[in-house]
Design a protein around this motif. Structure first.
Motif, mmCIF file in Angstrom:
data_model
loop_
_atom_site.group_PDB
_atom_site.id
_atom_site.type_symbol
_atom_site.label_atom_id
_atom_site.label_comp_id
_atom_site.label_asym_id
_atom_site.label_seq_id
_atom_site.Cartn_x
_atom_site.Cartn_y
_atom_site.Cartn_z
ATOM 1 N N GLU A 17 0.831 -1.203 0.000
ATOM 2 C CA GLU A 17 0.000 0.000 0.000
ATOM 3 C C GLU A 17 0.868 1.257 0.000
ATOM 4 N N ASP A 18 0.561 2.149 -0.926
ATOM 5 C CA ASP A 18 1.287 3.414 -1.067
ATOM 6 C C ASP A 18 2.762 3.212 -1.401
ATOM 7 N N GLY A 19 3.083 2.037 -1.979
ATOM 8 C CA GLY A 19 4.469 1.764 -2.343
ATOM 9 C C GLY A 19 4.593 1.351 -3.795
ATOM 10 N N PRO A 20 5.828 1.244 -4.281
ATOM 11 C CA PRO A 20 6.033 0.838 -5.671
ATOM 12 C C PRO A 20 5.713 -0.640 -5.862
ATOM 13 N N THR A 21 5.578 -1.046 -7.107
ATOM 14 C CA THR A 21 5.355 -2.455 -7.429
ATOM 15 C C THR A 21 6.614 -3.239 -7.099
ATOM 16 N N VAL A 22 6.459 -4.298 -6.330
ATOM 17 C CA VAL A 22 7.595 -5.121 -5.922
ATOM 18 C C VAL A 22 7.807 -6.252 -6.924
ATOM 19 N N LEU A 23 6.737 -6.900 -7.334
ATOM 20 C CA LEU A 23 6.798 -7.981 -8.317
ATOM 21 C C LEU A 23 5.785 -7.690 -9.410
ATOM 22 N N LYS A 24 6.161 -7.988 -10.647
ATOM 23 C CA LYS A 24 5.271 -7.707 -11.767
ATOM 24 C C LYS A 24 5.283 -8.874 -12.744
ATOM 25 N N ASP A 25 4.087 -9.392 -13.052
ATOM 26 C CA ASP A 25 3.895 -10.447 -14.052
ATOM 27 C C ASP A 25 4.824 -11.635 -13.822
ATOM 28 N N VAL A 26 4.874 -12.095 -12.578
ATOM 29 C CA VAL A 26 5.770 -13.196 -12.216
ATOM 30 C C VAL A 26 5.103 -14.534 -12.517
ATOM 31 N N ASP A 27 5.828 -15.393 -13.198
ATOM 32 C CA ASP A 27 5.449 -16.794 -13.370
ATOM 33 C C ASP A 27 6.483 -17.625 -12.630
ATOM 34 N N PHE A 28 6.018 -18.384 -11.654
ATOM 35 C CA PHE A 28 6.951 -19.072 -10.769
ATOM 36 C C PHE A 28 6.286 -20.334 -10.233
ATOM 37 N N GLY A 29 6.988 -21.459 -10.320
ATOM 38 C CA GLY A 29 6.432 -22.704 -9.808
ATOM 39 C C GLY A 29 7.460 -23.498 -9.027
ATOM 40 N N ARG A 207 25.942 -25.672 -4.638
ATOM 41 C CA ARG A 207 26.219 -26.949 -3.949
ATOM 42 C C ARG A 207 24.948 -27.692 -3.573
ATOM 43 N N TRP A 208 23.918 -26.945 -3.149
ATOM 44 C CA TRP A 208 22.758 -27.578 -2.514
ATOM 45 C C TRP A 208 21.577 -27.806 -3.446
ATOM 46 N N ALA A 209 21.344 -26.894 -4.364
ATOM 47 C CA ALA A 209 20.065 -26.877 -5.086
ATOM 48 C C ALA A 209 20.081 -27.718 -6.350
ATOM 49 N N ASP A 210 18.911 -28.244 -6.694
ATOM 50 C CA ASP A 210 18.698 -28.828 -8.022
ATOM 51 C C ASP A 210 18.387 -27.723 -9.024
ATOM 52 N N ASP A 211 17.515 -26.803 -8.622
ATOM 53 C CA ASP A 211 17.104 -25.681 -9.456
ATOM 54 C C ASP A 211 17.388 -24.383 -8.714
ATOM 55 N N VAL A 212 17.578 -23.304 -9.464
ATOM 56 C CA VAL A 212 17.664 -21.983 -8.856
ATOM 57 C C VAL A 212 16.702 -21.050 -9.577
ATOM 58 N N ALA A 213 16.217 -20.068 -8.847
ATOM 59 C CA ALA A 213 15.394 -19.002 -9.418
ATOM 60 C C ALA A 213 16.099 -17.681 -9.130
ATOM 61 N N LEU A 214 16.398 -16.931 -10.187
ATOM 62 C CA LEU A 214 17.033 -15.628 -10.045
ATOM 63 C C LEU A 214 15.979 -14.552 -10.232
ATOM 64 N N LEU A 215 15.815 -13.696 -9.224
ATOM 65 C CA LEU A 215 14.898 -12.572 -9.334
ATOM 66 C C LEU A 215 15.670 -11.361 -9.839
ATOM 67 N N THR A 216 15.252 -10.850 -10.994
ATOM 68 C CA THR A 216 15.909 -9.707 -11.607
ATOM 69 C C THR A 216 14.856 -8.644 -11.909
ATOM 70 N N PRO A 217 15.259 -7.429 -12.220
ATOM 71 C CA PRO A 217 14.271 -6.399 -12.566
ATOM 72 C C PRO A 217 13.412 -6.771 -13.768
ATOM 73 N N SER A 218 13.908 -7.672 -14.633
ATOM 74 C CA SER A 218 13.143 -8.053 -15.823
ATOM 75 C C SER A 218 12.324 -9.316 -15.628
ATOM 76 N N GLY A 219 12.370 -9.906 -14.428
ATOM 77 C CA GLY A 219 11.548 -11.084 -14.184
ATOM 78 C C GLY A 219 12.271 -12.144 -13.384
ATOM 79 N N ALA A 220 11.602 -13.287 -13.213
ATOM 80 C CA ALA A 220 12.161 -14.428 -12.485
ATOM 81 C C ALA A 220 12.594 -15.484 -13.491
ATOM 82 N N TYR A 221 13.828 -15.950 -13.339
ATOM 83 C CA TYR A 221 14.375 -16.948 -14.255
ATOM 84 C C TYR A 221 14.718 -18.206 -13.462
ATOM 85 N N THR A 222 14.127 -19.326 -13.842
ATOM 86 C CA THR A 222 14.316 -20.580 -13.125
ATOM 87 C C THR A 222 14.899 -21.622 -14.062
#
Length: 286
Positions: A17-29, A207-222
């Motif tokens: 509320e009263d703040g900028p958009t934090v996430l936009k059009d995110v597709d994430f599973g 070392r630990w993960a099978d998959d990673v998700a990178l959050l960037t200004p242009s979207g989430a990349y998994t």
């Protein structure tokens, strides 16, 4: 056949509320059975994303689905979501409130109005999984930081979620505490829990993960951990550096010491395996 997606956001956006958009059009599973590391710079929306996935926040646009079905935000829908997906916050003091460890871990099962015998069984199981059975009667305010972290995780797994989301679980732990926690997470995965970890540590993620998700200004990349963490341009967008293993492998290849085309080792042992043994017959100085 790919593993089923347990929980997913599609076209999701969120602004406070009263703040900028934090996430936009995110597709994430989150895929069942995969260890997923969530990475991004401070302010990239990692915590917001985790709260959306666990039902603590509701997307302004888009939708959240659980096992392919849209989540309803009424009492019944949220109970179903929160018994399937559990979020453990970075600071355990944000979640611990009961007088003793056992009382705190029992809160979730009691809130589900489970029979007393079932509550006791779940508490005992969770305490054993986190190796804190001996702390059952200890007041929570007398716990060390690492013990409080373990208690908070035990409270989450007492609900037997299919997905456990952890916000910076290794932050503030010494190296031994980190290794013990990672061993615990390995045990949870073996028992069928899908684990998601938000972290700034790219080396840990590799070392630990099978998959990673990178959050960037242009979207989430998994994608697969090793391949995704080798994408220099995405890491730069996310404010991250190359993991040391990938950087070391590139340096060795540049000097002709290794020819393996894999993105890079996850551990020091894997790095050593890449380097050919010294040629025999090399004279040794007296």
């Amino acid at each position: 056949m790919s593993d089923p997606v347990l929980v997913a956001l599609r076209g999701a956006s969120f602004a406070y509320e009263d703040g900028p958009t934090v996430l936009k059009d995110v597709d994430f599973g989150i895929r069942e059975g995969h260890a997923l590391a969530l990475l991004g710079r401070n302010g990239s929306g990692k915590t917001t994303l985790m709260r959306l996935l666990s039902g603590g926040l509701r997307p302004r646009t888009g939708k959240l689905s659980l096992m392919g079905q849209p989540v309803s935000y009424d009492r019944k829908g949220l109970t179903r979501l929160r018994t399937t997906v559990q979020l453990v916050l970075q600071d355990p003091d944000d979640q611990l409130f009961a007088a003793s460890v056992a009382q705190d871990v029992s809160f979730g099962p009691l809130n589900l109005k489970l029979p007393d015998a079932e509550v006791r069984a779940r508490v005992e199981e969770a305490l054993a999984a986190l190796d804190i059975t001996a702390l059952a009667e200890r007041p929570t305010h007398l716990l060390s930081y690492g013990q409080r972290k373990r208690t908070a995780i035990a409270g989450a797994i007492a609900l037997r979620p299919r997905v456990l989301i952890l916000d910076e679980p290794t932050a503030g732990l010494d190296p031994d505490g980190q290794e013990r926690l990672l061993a615990t997470l390995a045990g949870l995965r073996e028992s069928g829990t899908t684990v998601v970890m938000a972290t700034h540590d790219v080396d840990l993620a590799l070392r630990w993960a099978d998959d990673v998700a990178l959050l960037t200004p242009s979207g989430a990349y998994t994608g697969p951990a090793a391949a995704t963490l080798a994408r220099t341009e995405l890491l730069a967008q996310a404010g991250l550096r190359l993991p040391w293993g990938i950087a070391a492998a590139r340096l060795l290849r540049a000097h002709g010491l290794v020819t393996d085309s894999a993105p890079g080792p996850r551990t020091a042992e894997e790095l050593a395996a890449l380097v050919p043994p010294p040629a025999s017959g090399i004279p040794v100085a007296d």
